[in-house]
Design a protein around this motif. Structure first.
Motif, PDB file in Angstrom:
ATOM      1  N   UNK A 296       5.422   0.424 -14.864  1.00 57.56           N
ATOM      2  CA  UNK A 296       4.688  -0.197 -13.752  1.00 57.56           C
ATOM      3  C   UNK A 296       5.512  -1.288 -13.068  1.00 57.56           C
ATOM      4  N   UNK A 297       6.347  -1.986 -13.813  1.00 53.30           N
ATOM      5  CA  UNK A 297       7.157  -3.047 -13.229  1.00 53.30           C
ATOM      6  C   UNK A 297       8.075  -2.496 -12.135  1.00 53.30           C
ATOM      7  N   UNK A 298       8.785  -1.414 -12.429  1.00 52.86           N
ATOM      8  CA  UNK A 298       9.699  -0.844 -11.437  1.00 52.86           C
ATOM      9  C   UNK A 298       8.933  -0.374 -10.198  1.00 52.86           C
ATOM     10  N   UNK A 299       7.748   0.183 -10.413  1.00 47.76           N
ATOM     11  CA  UNK A 299       6.924   0.581  -9.270  1.00 47.76           C
ATOM     12  C   UNK A 299       6.513  -0.643  -8.468  1.00 47.76           C
ATOM     13  N   UNK A 300       6.197  -1.725  -9.156  1.00 41.62           N
ATOM     14  CA  UNK A 300       5.745  -2.937  -8.476  1.00 41.62           C
ATOM     15  C   UNK A 300       6.820  -3.563  -7.610  1.00 41.62           C
ATOM     16  N   UNK A 301       8.037  -3.643  -8.125  1.00 40.64           N
ATOM     17  CA  UNK A 301       9.101  -4.260  -7.316  1.00 40.64           C
ATOM     18  C   UNK A 301       9.488  -3.356  -6.150  1.00 40.64           C
ATOM     19  N   UNK A 302       9.287  -2.053  -6.318  1.00 41.51           N
ATOM     20  CA  UNK A 302       9.524  -1.133  -5.197  1.00 41.51           C
ATOM     21  C   UNK A 302       8.492  -1.357  -4.100  1.00 41.51           C
ATOM     22  N   UNK A 303       7.233  -1.477  -4.491  1.00 42.43           N
ATOM     23  CA  UNK A 303       6.181  -1.738  -3.508  1.00 42.43           C
ATOM     24  C   UNK A 303       6.442  -3.053  -2.776  1.00 42.43           C
ATOM     25  N   UNK A 304       6.850  -4.080  -3.509  1.00 40.75           N
ATOM     26  CA  UNK A 304       7.137  -5.375  -2.885  1.00 40.75           C
ATOM     27  C   UNK A 304       8.253  -5.235  -1.851  1.00 40.75           C
ATOM     28  N   UNK A 305       9.297  -4.467  -2.199  1.00 43.76           N
ATOM     29  CA  UNK A 305      10.421  -4.279  -1.276  1.00 43.76           C
ATOM     30  C   UNK A 305       9.984  -3.592   0.007  1.00 43.76           C
ATOM     31  N   UNK A 306       9.012  -2.677  -0.091  1.00 40.67           N
ATOM     32  CA  UNK A 306       8.592  -1.904   1.074  1.00 40.67           C
ATOM     33  C   UNK A 306       7.474  -2.573   1.875  1.00 40.67           C
ATOM     34  N   UNK A 307       6.809  -3.570   1.274  1.00 44.21           N
ATOM     35  CA  UNK A 307       5.695  -4.230   1.964  1.00 44.21           C
ATOM     36  C   UNK A 307       6.134  -5.006   3.195  1.00 44.21           C
ATOM     37  N   UNK A 308       7.417  -5.308   3.296  1.00 44.97           N
ATOM     38  CA  UNK A 308       7.917  -5.986   4.498  1.00 44.97           C
ATOM     39  C   UNK A 308       7.935  -5.042   5.699  1.00 44.97           C
ATOM     40  N   UNK A 309       7.843  -3.740   5.432  1.00 45.45           N
ATOM     41  CA  UNK A 309       7.962  -2.733   6.491  1.00 45.45           C
ATOM     42  C   UNK A 309       6.695  -1.907   6.667  1.00 45.45           C
ATOM     43  N   UNK A 310       5.851  -1.850   5.628  1.00 48.45           N
ATOM     44  CA  UNK A 310       4.638  -1.029   5.675  1.00 48.45           C
ATOM     45  C   UNK A 310       3.455  -1.825   5.121  1.00 48.45           C
ATOM     46  N   UNK A 311       2.269  -1.488   5.592  1.00 44.62           N
ATOM     47  CA  UNK A 311       1.061  -2.103   5.051  1.00 44.62           C
ATOM     48  C   UNK A 311       0.887  -1.715   3.595  1.00 44.62           C
ATOM     49  N   UNK A 312       0.217  -2.571   2.820  1.00 49.67           N
ATOM     50  CA  UNK A 312      -0.082  -2.231   1.431  1.00 49.67           C
ATOM     51  C   UNK A 312      -1.586  -2.225   1.165  1.00 49.67           C
ATOM     52  N   UNK A 313      -2.368  -2.319   2.228  1.00 52.49           N
ATOM     53  CA  UNK A 313      -3.820  -2.257   2.095  1.00 52.49           C
ATOM     54  C   UNK A 313      -4.375  -1.270   3.126  1.00 52.49           C
ATOM     55  N   UNK A 314      -5.474  -0.634   2.756  1.00 52.19           N
ATOM     56  CA  UNK A 314      -6.137   0.309   3.648  1.00 52.19           C
ATOM     57  C   UNK A 314      -6.984  -0.439   4.665  1.00 52.19           C
ATOM     58  N   UNK A 315      -6.870  -0.070   5.921  1.00 53.37           N
ATOM     59  CA  UNK A 315      -7.776  -0.582   6.945  1.00 53.37           C
ATOM     60  C   UNK A 315      -9.067   0.240   6.839  1.00 53.37           C
ATOM     61  N   UNK A 316     -10.017  -0.284   6.089  1.00 51.15           N
ATOM     62  CA  UNK A 316     -11.186   0.525   5.735  1.00 51.15           C
ATOM     63  C   UNK A 316     -12.067   0.828   6.949  1.00 51.15           C
ATOM     64  N   UNK A 317     -12.063  -0.040   7.939  1.00 53.27           N
ATOM     65  CA  UNK A 317     -12.870   0.239   9.126  1.00 53.27           C
ATOM     66  C   UNK A 317     -12.303   1.429   9.904  1.00 53.27           C
ATOM     67  N   UNK A 318     -10.996   1.454  10.084  1.00 53.45           N
ATOM     68  CA  UNK A 318     -10.387   2.590  10.764  1.00 53.45           C
ATOM     69  C   UNK A 318     -10.524   3.858   9.934  1.00 53.45           C
TER      70      UNK A 318
END
Length: 265
Positions: free
Chosen positions: A146-168
């Motif tokens: 999970x750690x490696x997945x987490x640091x990957x997500x952090x690296x990509x969050x500068x370029x992509x959203x990490x939360x769902x826009x639930x209204x849309x």
């Protein structure tokens, strides 16, 4: 027909469209069968999903005491980069954390409205994507913890959203995008220790279809704590939401630990 019990997130079965089930102590209900029918939900109390006490739910179906102490809701759940089991360091319970953290995890792109990046255990797909109401999802990389997945997500969050826009997501306002082309752009953005896993991951696009008869044009969120009795005609199910004809939407997962009576009128 009446069901009584404690709300937990709806169980799902990947099919076309997806099947949804509410599970109560007395049995389970196939929620798809309620489409285009009037139902009444009534709030009757609380039951902590961890200790079973009738205390008010604090978060994620747990009372405050359990939320503060259970390893099942540690900070690393929402922030995988805080995982430490790979170092032999406990947050709350190393045995539990090792079982969950030290197994294959996926970092993925999903489209619920726009593109988002997320993390899930390999055993949780496509369940995780269904729960988010994703129209499609594509693995980016599979890593051993999970750690490696987490640091990957952090690296990509500068370029992509990490939360769902639930209204849309609930009004079906979704962009059109080529996830394979998007994946091809991001290898150099990955942490160095994760890049070797990029080439060994064989991504397969997952497309999802939800049982929705009619999407609302505008939405109003229902809280049974504030509106203890609600009656409406069910028009759809998406993510962990029930969609009603008058534009009311009910997030079943956010209501975990609440006791209800559900009646088919």
């Amino acid at each position: 027909m009446t069901f009584e019990g404690v709300l937990t997130k709806m169980q799902t079965e990947w099919s076309n469209p997806i099947n949804y089930y509410m599970v109560f102590d007395s049995g389970f209900m196939h929620v798809n069968q309620l489409l285009n029918k009037e139902i009444t939900m009534a709030f009757t109390g609380y039951q902590c999903l961890n200790c079973g006490s009738p205390k008010k739910i604090f978060r994620q179906g747990f009372c405050f005491d359990c939320f503060s102490s259970s390893p099942a809701v540690g900070d690393w759940i929402m922030k995988p980069e805080l995982s430490t089991a790979h170092l032999g360091i406990a947050d709350r319970d190393l045995d539990y954390e090792s079982r969950v953290q030290l197994q294959p995890h996926l970092v993925y792109f999903a489209v619920s409205s726009e593109i988002k990046v997320g993390v899930t255990r390999g055993t949780q797909m496509p369940t995780r994507w269904i729960d988010q109401g994703a129209e499609m999802a594509l693995p980016i990389v599979e890593v051993p913890n999970r750690y490696l997945a987490g640091i990957t997500e952090v690296a990509l969050k500068s370029y992509y959203a990490d939360k769902t826009n639930w209204r849309k997501m609930l009004t079906n306002d979704i962009i059109s995008v080529d996830l394979f082309a998007e994946r091809n752009k991001i290898k150099d953005l990955l942490p160095a220790e994760v890049q070797p896993y990029f080439e060994t991951t064989s991504p397969k696009l997952c497309a999802l279809d939800y049982p929705v008869l009619q999407y609302p044009k505008s939405i109003t969120s229902l809280s049974l704590e504030k509106t203890p009795v609600f009656t409406g005609v069910l028009m759809g199910i998406k993510g962990q939401y029930l969609l009603f004809a008058d534009g009311t939407v009910f997030n079943v997962r956010s209501a975990e630990g609440q006791k209800i009576t559900l009646t088919l009128n």
